[in-house]
Enzyme design. Structure first.
Site, PDB file in Angstrom:
ATOM      1  N   SER A 110       6.174   3.087  34.734  1.00  0.00           N
ATOM      2  CA  SER A 110       6.735   4.172  35.524  1.00  0.00           C
ATOM      3  C   SER A 110       8.219   4.304  35.200  1.00  0.00           C
ATOM      4  O   SER A 110       8.842   3.366  34.695  1.00  0.00           O
ATOM      5  CB  SER A 110       6.537   3.849  37.005  1.00  0.00           C
ATOM      6  N   SER A 111       8.767   5.470  35.504  1.00  0.00           N
ATOM      7  CA  SER A 111      10.178   5.713  35.177  1.00  0.00           C
ATOM      8  C   SER A 111      11.118   4.834  36.003  1.00  0.00           C
ATOM      9  O   SER A 111      12.298   4.712  35.678  1.00  0.00           O
ATOM     10  CB  SER A 111      10.523   7.180  35.397  1.00  0.00           C
ATOM     11  N   CYS A 112      10.615   4.199  37.060  1.00  0.00           N
ATOM     12  CA  CYS A 112      11.508   3.381  37.897  1.00  0.00           C
ATOM     13  C   CYS A 112      11.887   2.054  37.230  1.00  0.00           C
ATOM     14  O   CYS A 112      12.676   1.298  37.776  1.00  0.00           O
ATOM     15  CB  CYS A 112      10.922   3.142  39.272  1.00  0.00           C
ATOM     16  N   TYR A 139       8.515  -3.356  42.345  1.00  0.00           N
ATOM     17  CA  TYR A 139       7.544  -2.695  41.463  1.00  0.00           C
ATOM     18  C   TYR A 139       8.099  -2.632  40.038  1.00  0.00           C
ATOM     19  O   TYR A 139       7.390  -2.918  39.067  1.00  0.00           O
ATOM     20  CB  TYR A 139       7.294  -1.291  42.015  1.00  0.00           C
ATOM     21  N   LYS A 143       6.587  -4.068  36.477  1.00  0.00           N
ATOM     22  CA  LYS A 143       6.235  -3.171  35.373  1.00  0.00           C
ATOM     23  C   LYS A 143       7.008  -3.530  34.102  1.00  0.00           C
ATOM     24  O   LYS A 143       6.479  -3.410  32.991  1.00  0.00           O
ATOM     25  CB  LYS A 143       6.483  -1.710  35.774  1.00  0.00           C
ATOM     26  N   HIS A 182       4.563   9.349  47.772  1.00  0.00           N
ATOM     27  CA  HIS A 182       5.728   9.860  47.055  1.00  0.00           C
ATOM     28  C   HIS A 182       6.081  11.243  47.614  1.00  0.00           C
ATOM     29  O   HIS A 182       5.366  11.787  48.441  1.00  0.00           O
ATOM     30  CB  HIS A 182       5.432   9.934  45.557  1.00  0.00           C
TER      31      HIS A 182
HETATM   32  P1  GDP Z   1      11.346   7.602  44.191  1.00  0.00           P
HETATM   33  O1  GDP Z   1      11.271   8.634  43.100  1.00  0.00           O
HETATM   34  O2  GDP Z   1      11.009   6.224  43.730  1.00  0.00           O
HETATM   35  O3  GDP Z   1      12.678   7.651  44.895  1.00  0.00           O
HETATM   36  O4  GDP Z   1      10.202   7.900  45.255  1.00  0.00           O
HETATM   37  P2  GDP Z   1       9.784   9.081  46.247  1.00  0.00           P
HETATM   38  O5  GDP Z   1       8.929  10.056  45.532  1.00  0.00           O
HETATM   39  O6  GDP Z   1       9.186   8.421  47.425  1.00  0.00           O
HETATM   40  O7  GDP Z   1      11.143   9.794  46.720  1.00  0.00           O
HETATM   41  C1  GDP Z   1      11.835  10.690  45.916  1.00  0.00           C
HETATM   42  C2  GDP Z   1      12.942  11.367  46.706  1.00  0.00           C
HETATM   43  O8  GDP Z   1      12.367  12.298  47.646  1.00  0.00           O
HETATM   44  C3  GDP Z   1      13.826  10.425  47.525  1.00  0.00           C
HETATM   45  O9  GDP Z   1      15.169  10.894  47.440  1.00  0.00           O
HETATM   46  C4  GDP Z   1      13.294  10.616  48.937  1.00  0.00           C
HETATM   47  O10 GDP Z   1      14.266  10.319  49.939  1.00  0.00           O
HETATM   48  C5  GDP Z   1      12.980  12.103  48.922  1.00  0.00           C
HETATM   49  N1  GDP Z   1      12.072  12.555  49.967  1.00  0.00           N
HETATM   50  C6  GDP Z   1      12.287  13.622  50.793  1.00  0.00           C
HETATM   51  N2  GDP Z   1      11.287  13.746  51.669  1.00  0.00           N
HETATM   52  C7  GDP Z   1      10.403  12.753  51.395  1.00  0.00           C
HETATM   53  C8  GDP Z   1       9.170  12.361  51.992  1.00  0.00           C
HETATM   54  O11 GDP Z   1       8.678  12.951  52.952  1.00  0.00           O
HETATM   55  N3  GDP Z   1       8.525  11.295  51.436  1.00  0.00           N
HETATM   56  C9  GDP Z   1       9.041  10.625  50.358  1.00  0.00           C
HETATM   57  N4  GDP Z   1       8.355   9.590  49.851  1.00  0.00           N
HETATM   58  N5  GDP Z   1      10.223  10.957  49.795  1.00  0.00           N
HETATM   59  C10 GDP Z   1      10.904  11.999  50.312  1.00  0.00           C
END
Ligand code: GDP
Length: 313
Positions: A110-112, A139, A143, A182
């Protein structure tokens, strides 16, 4: 073509997950036999069980799409499961693959895995050049170990193991549980529910972080392309090539779902990395391009959500 799937026994580990099920859909277009193991039939964290299963099934090619995955909150609150289970799964499947003489294996990361402040767009070389984003380092560490294990098997035992690093994926089979999901499935669900109730859509954090998104069937297509055309140690980025702020994404999801209500931010929730856009030039040079535009992908993901094709619903 470096490797042909024709006539092969192909194991998709993690076939119930979003990526694994997309790979199974894509493999239906190939002349190969798809092997899967149900969760109650095989615990992928159990090395002996995995080895036994692989000895019986004799897969020739493996897509390792199984992992414990989750969004920013789940990762942050269950560090042991994210680190330990992913290490166990990778170790079991790669060790088994070497042991039974698997011809080709693709490991999915994953990109993380990249440093929090990696130069954007993130090139493959950025791996291990800086510290990770703390909210998902558990995670990410697992990975990174998986990539290195695949590379080590190539170097020491001559195994044709490759690694693909997809960007944020979305589509049918996503996890819509708001505490574990996500951002894309979360927004689809939140906008849908706000539309029904006529209320506000709550965006976590500031809405300013930028993310890149790829429709999961495009990712599956890229995985098959790599399986067939790539055979080398460096991992390969799999992205769409463009990013969008979380607030812009929220507006786009609202447009696709046809809801024009208010949006509020929840500053108690974390932002995570400020930006994650990958450089997918290597994959492009190997002759692959994504097909699904973001707007179209969101519409498809929403249809899947309405049809109940996902977890946490
Ligand atoms: P990341 O890419 O590992 O940071 O994972 P996420 O997909 O969970 O979050 C991506 C971004 O979307 C972060 O800046 C979160 O704070 C934002 N975000 C905004 N609303 C939401 C929500 O309802 N759920 C999640 N998971 N992220 C949110």
């Amino acid at each position: 073509m470096t490797y042909s799937l024709a006539g092969k026994r192909v194991w998709v580990a993690g076939h119930r997950g979003m990526v694994g099920s997309a790979i199974v859909r894509r493999l239906a277009q190939e002349d190969c036999e798809v092997l899967t193991a149900a969760r109650d039939e095989l615990d992928l964290t159990d090395q002996r069980a995995v080895l036994g299963w692989m000895h019986n099934q004799r897969p020739q090619a493996v897509f390792l799409a199984a992992a414990r995955v989750g969004g920013i909150l789940a990762n942050d609150s269950r560090p042991v499961e994210f680190l330990r289970d992913n290490l166990l799964i990778e170790t079991a499947v790669l060790t088994g693959a070497e042991s039974v003489g698997v011809e080709k294996l693709l490991f999915l990361g994953s990109s993380c895995i990249y440093p929090k402040h990696a130069e954007q767009p993130i090139r493959e070389e950025a791996l291990l050049t800086g510290s990770l984003e703390p909210t998902n380092e558990w995670y990410a560490i697992a990975k990174i170990a998986g990539i290195k294990l695949a590379e080590a098997y190539r170097r020491e035992y001559g195994c044709d193991f490759i690694s693909a690093m997809p960007t944020n994926l979305y589509g049918p089979g996503d996890n819509f549980d708001l505490n574990a999901s996500h951002v894309m499935p979360a927004l689809i669900r939140k906008v849908h529910e706000a539309k029904l109730a006529g209320g506000a859509v709550t965006v976590w954090g500031t809405g300013t972080p930028r993310r890149e998104f790829l429709y999961v069937d495009d990712c599956a297509d890229a995985c098959l392309h790599l399986m067939q055309h790539y055979s080398d140690a460096p991992h390969i980025n799999v992205g769409s090539g463009s990013d969008i702020s979380i607030m812009e994404l929220t507006r786009l999801v609202m447009e696709v779902l046809d809801y024009d209500g208010p949006v509020v931010t929840d500053s108690a929730k974390p932002d995570g990395a400020p930006r994650k856009l990958m450089d997918s030039a290597r994959l492009a040079a190997l002759g692959w391009q994504p097909k699904t535009a973001l707007r179209d992908g969101i519409a498809l993901a929403y249809q899947a959500f309405l049809a109940g094709e996902g977890r946490g619903l």
